[in-house]
Design a protein around this motif. Sequence first.
Motif, PDB file in Angstrom:
ATOM      1  N   GLY A 156      -9.875   5.630  -1.276  1.00 11.52           N
ATOM      2  CA  GLY A 156      -9.406   4.273  -1.006  1.00 11.52           C
ATOM      3  C   GLY A 156      -8.990   3.536  -2.261  1.00 11.52           C
ATOM      4  N   SER A 157      -9.774   3.659  -3.327  1.00  9.53           N
ATOM      5  CA  SER A 157      -9.414   2.954  -4.567  1.00  9.53           C
ATOM      6  C   SER A 157      -8.161   3.555  -5.196  1.00  9.53           C
ATOM      7  CB  SER A 157     -10.585   2.956  -5.552  1.00  9.53           C
ATOM      8  OG  SER A 157     -10.837   4.247  -6.047  1.00  9.53           O
ATOM      9  N   SER A 158      -7.966   4.836  -5.024  1.00  5.86           N
ATOM     10  CA  SER A 158      -6.761   5.480  -5.534  1.00  5.86           C
ATOM     11  C   SER A 158      -5.526   4.978  -4.779  1.00  5.86           C
ATOM     12  CB  SER A 158      -6.886   6.998  -5.406  1.00  5.86           C
ATOM     13  OG  SER A 158      -5.752   7.635  -5.943  1.00  5.86           O
ATOM     14  N   LYS A 159      -5.642   4.863  -3.465  1.00  9.35           N
ATOM     15  CA  LYS A 159      -4.517   4.386  -2.650  1.00  9.35           C
ATOM     16  C   LYS A 159      -4.176   2.930  -2.941  1.00  9.35           C
ATOM     17  CE  LYS A 159      -4.900   7.176   1.575  1.00  9.35           C
ATOM     18  NZ  LYS A 159      -6.181   7.864   1.636  1.00  9.35           N
ATOM     19  N   LEU A 160      -5.209   2.079  -2.992  1.00  9.78           N
ATOM     20  CA  LEU A 160      -4.975   0.639  -3.049  1.00  9.78           C
ATOM     21  C   LEU A 160      -5.007   0.038  -4.449  1.00  9.78           C
ATOM     22  CD1 LEU A 160      -7.025  -0.532   0.060  1.00  9.78           C
ATOM     23  CD2 LEU A 160      -4.588  -0.020  -0.090  1.00  9.78           C
ATOM     24  N   LEU A 161      -5.820   0.601  -5.330  1.00 10.32           N
ATOM     25  CA  LEU A 161      -6.002   0.012  -6.653  1.00 10.32           C
ATOM     26  C   LEU A 161      -5.391   0.852  -7.775  1.00 10.32           C
ATOM     27  CD1 LEU A 161      -9.756  -1.013  -6.193  1.00 10.32           C
ATOM     28  CD2 LEU A 161      -7.715  -2.390  -5.728  1.00 10.32           C
ATOM     29  N   GLY A 162      -4.932   2.050  -7.427  1.00  9.35           N
ATOM     30  CA  GLY A 162      -4.339   2.925  -8.439  1.00  9.35           C
ATOM     31  C   GLY A 162      -5.355   3.561  -9.373  1.00  9.35           C
ATOM     32  N   PHE A 163      -6.643   3.540  -8.980  1.00  5.76           N
ATOM     33  CA  PHE A 163      -7.668   4.192  -9.786  1.00  5.76           C
ATOM     34  C   PHE A 163      -8.561   5.037  -8.912  1.00  5.76           C
ATOM     35  CE2 PHE A 163     -11.817   4.720 -11.657  1.00  5.76           C
ATOM     36  CZ  PHE A 163     -11.466   5.203 -12.910  1.00  5.76           C
ATOM     37  N   PRO A 164      -8.743   6.281  -9.240  1.00  8.11           N
ATOM     38  CA  PRO A 164      -8.040   7.021 -10.276  1.00  8.11           C
ATOM     39  C   PRO A 164      -6.551   7.140  -9.939  1.00  8.11           C
ATOM     40  CG  PRO A 164      -9.520   8.468  -9.027  1.00  8.11           C
ATOM     41  CD  PRO A 164      -9.710   7.101  -8.503  1.00  8.11           C
ATOM     42  N   PRO A 165      -5.728   7.308 -10.980  1.00  9.05           N
ATOM     43  CA  PRO A 165      -4.276   7.335 -10.759  1.00  9.05           C
ATOM     44  C   PRO A 165      -3.876   8.408  -9.745  1.00  9.05           C
ATOM     45  CG  PRO A 165      -4.783   7.271 -13.096  1.00  9.05           C
ATOM     46  CD  PRO A 165      -6.085   7.479 -12.379  1.00  9.05           C
ATOM     47  N   SER A 166      -2.910   8.049  -8.922  1.00 10.16           N
ATOM     48  CA  SER A 166      -2.411   8.947  -7.889  1.00 10.16           C
ATOM     49  C   SER A 166      -0.895   9.027  -7.995  1.00 10.16           C
ATOM     50  CB  SER A 166      -2.801   8.398  -6.511  1.00 10.16           C
ATOM     51  OG  SER A 166      -2.122   9.076  -5.487  1.00 10.16           O
ATOM     52  N   PRO A 167      -0.316  10.189  -7.674  1.00  9.50           N
ATOM     53  CA  PRO A 167       1.144  10.282  -7.688  1.00  9.50           C
ATOM     54  C   PRO A 167       1.793   9.490  -6.548  1.00  9.50           C
ATOM     55  CG  PRO A 167       0.183  12.359  -6.939  1.00  9.50           C
ATOM     56  CD  PRO A 167      -0.950  11.470  -7.379  1.00  9.50           C
ATOM     57  N   MET A 168       0.988   9.123  -5.540  1.00 12.68           N
ATOM     58  CA  MET A 168       1.530   8.353  -4.416  1.00 12.68           C
ATOM     59  C   MET A 168       1.667   6.884  -4.807  1.00 12.68           C
ATOM     60  SD  MET A 168      -0.584   9.982  -1.200  1.00 12.68           S
ATOM     61  CE  MET A 168       0.074   8.754  -0.105  1.00 12.68           C
ATOM     62  N   PRO A 169       2.753   6.234  -4.378  1.00 15.63           N
ATOM     63  CA  PRO A 169       2.895   4.796  -4.658  1.00 15.63           C
ATOM     64  C   PRO A 169       1.905   3.977  -3.824  1.00 15.63           C
ATOM     65  CG  PRO A 169       4.670   5.549  -3.233  1.00 15.63           C
ATOM     66  CD  PRO A 169       3.882   6.768  -3.628  1.00 15.63           C
ATOM     67  N   THR A 170       1.632   2.762  -4.259  1.00 22.80           N
ATOM     68  CA  THR A 170       0.759   1.871  -3.504  1.00 22.80           C
ATOM     69  C   THR A 170       1.406   1.599  -2.150  1.00 22.80           C
ATOM     70  OG1 THR A 170       0.003   0.836  -5.549  1.00 22.80           O
ATOM     71  CG2 THR A 170      -0.392  -0.384  -3.513  1.00 22.80           C
ATOM     72  N   PRO A 171       0.662   1.764  -1.061  1.00 20.22           N
ATOM     73  CA  PRO A 171       1.261   1.581   0.258  1.00 20.22           C
ATOM     74  C   PRO A 171       1.573   0.120   0.564  1.00 20.22           C
ATOM     75  CG  PRO A 171      -1.079   2.044   0.463  1.00 20.22           C
ATOM     76  CD  PRO A 171      -0.739   2.175  -0.987  1.00 20.22           C
ATOM     77  N   ILE A 184       1.525  -3.304   2.525  1.00 21.22           N
ATOM     78  CA  ILE A 184       0.465  -3.971   3.286  1.00 21.22           C
ATOM     79  C   ILE A 184       0.757  -3.833   4.779  1.00 21.22           C
ATOM     80  CG2 ILE A 184      -0.590  -6.208   3.819  1.00 21.22           C
ATOM     81  CD1 ILE A 184      -0.171  -6.945   0.874  1.00 21.22           C
ATOM     82  N   GLY A 185      -0.241  -3.412   5.510  1.00 24.56           N
ATOM     83  CA  GLY A 185      -0.118  -3.238   6.950  1.00 24.56           C
ATOM     84  C   GLY A 185       0.349  -1.863   7.382  1.00 24.56           C
ATOM     85  N   SER A 186       0.773  -1.032   6.430  1.00 21.38           N
ATOM     86  CA  SER A 186       1.221   0.322   6.779  1.00 21.38           C
ATOM     87  C   SER A 186       0.013   1.192   7.140  1.00 21.38           C
ATOM     88  CB  SER A 186       1.986   0.948   5.616  1.00 21.38           C
ATOM     89  OG  SER A 186       1.108   1.223   4.538  1.00 21.38           O
ATOM     90  N   LEU A 187       0.292   2.349   7.727  1.00 23.77           N
ATOM     91  CA  LEU A 187      -0.778   3.273   8.103  1.00 23.77           C
ATOM     92  C   LEU A 187      -1.611   3.692   6.888  1.00 23.77           C
ATOM     93  CD1 LEU A 187      -1.933   4.753  10.561  1.00 23.77           C
ATOM     94  CD2 LEU A 187      -0.379   6.639  10.049  1.00 23.77           C
ATOM     95  N   PHE A 188      -0.947   3.963   5.763  1.00 18.77           N
ATOM     96  CA  PHE A 188      -1.675   4.356   4.546  1.00 18.77           C
ATOM     97  C   PHE A 188      -2.484   3.187   3.986  1.00 18.77           C
ATOM     98  CE2 PHE A 188       1.312   7.963   4.388  1.00 18.77           C
ATOM     99  CZ  PHE A 188       0.380   8.973   4.215  1.00 18.77           C
ATOM    100  N   TRP A 189      -1.986   1.974   4.115  1.00 17.56           N
ATOM    101  CA  TRP A 189      -2.723   0.805   3.651  1.00 17.56           C
ATOM    102  C   TRP A 189      -3.989   0.624   4.495  1.00 17.56           C
ATOM    103  CZ3 TRP A 189      -4.158  -3.940   5.757  1.00 17.56           C
ATOM    104  CH2 TRP A 189      -4.626  -4.887   4.844  1.00 17.56           C
ATOM    105  N   ILE A 190      -3.851   0.767   5.825  1.00 18.81           N
ATOM    106  CA  ILE A 190      -5.010   0.653   6.714  1.00 18.81           C
ATOM    107  C   ILE A 190      -6.034   1.730   6.373  1.00 18.81           C
ATOM    108  CG2 ILE A 190      -5.780   0.861   9.117  1.00 18.81           C
ATOM    109  CD1 ILE A 190      -3.021  -0.429   9.868  1.00 18.81           C
ATOM    110  N   ALA A 191      -5.557   2.951   6.156  1.00 22.56           N
ATOM    111  CA  ALA A 191      -6.460   4.045   5.769  1.00 22.56           C
ATOM    112  C   ALA A 191      -7.155   3.706   4.454  1.00 22.56           C
ATOM    113  CB  ALA A 191      -5.695   5.351   5.652  1.00 22.56           C
TER     114      ALA A 191
END
Length: 144
Positions: free
Chosen positions: A28-43, A45-52
């Motif tokens: 969750g912190s990787s998806k939303l806060l960028g830590f630890p860094p992820s190759p995926m862009p920040t989703p 707001i309201g998208s399926l990845f953001w909800i996840a």
Amino acid sequence: MTSFGDQRAGQALSLLRIVAALLILLHGSSKLLGFPPSPMPTPAIGSLFWIAGMLELVGGLLLLAGLFSRPMAFLLSGEMAVAYWMFHAPKSTFPSINQGEAVILLCFVFLLIAVAGPGPWSIDSTMGRRRRAVPAGETPADSA
């Protein structure tokens, strides 16, 4: 009176909950806060990845503390099942090929926590012990 094995089983369940919570919290912190860094862009707001990401971040924190453990673990188990069938299973029938082993394992670990509870090292367990210590018909303030 509990036996030595019963006590250790509860402690092992608490450790399993804590480790699973840390793992999902990192997702969750990787998806939303960028830590630890992820190759995926920040989703968005309201998208399926953001909800996840929100489920993983908030759910991971609550499970780590052992607060609202059963309902949160049930929600996270469902999220992992959805993640597997939407993103892993279409790639291959076999989890070792579609890289879904961790998702399946977390799904069933969260399901176990939802059914068995968080273990003794949790806020839920502490609150449950306090409720049982108050005689029926009294409020906690009456017994103080």
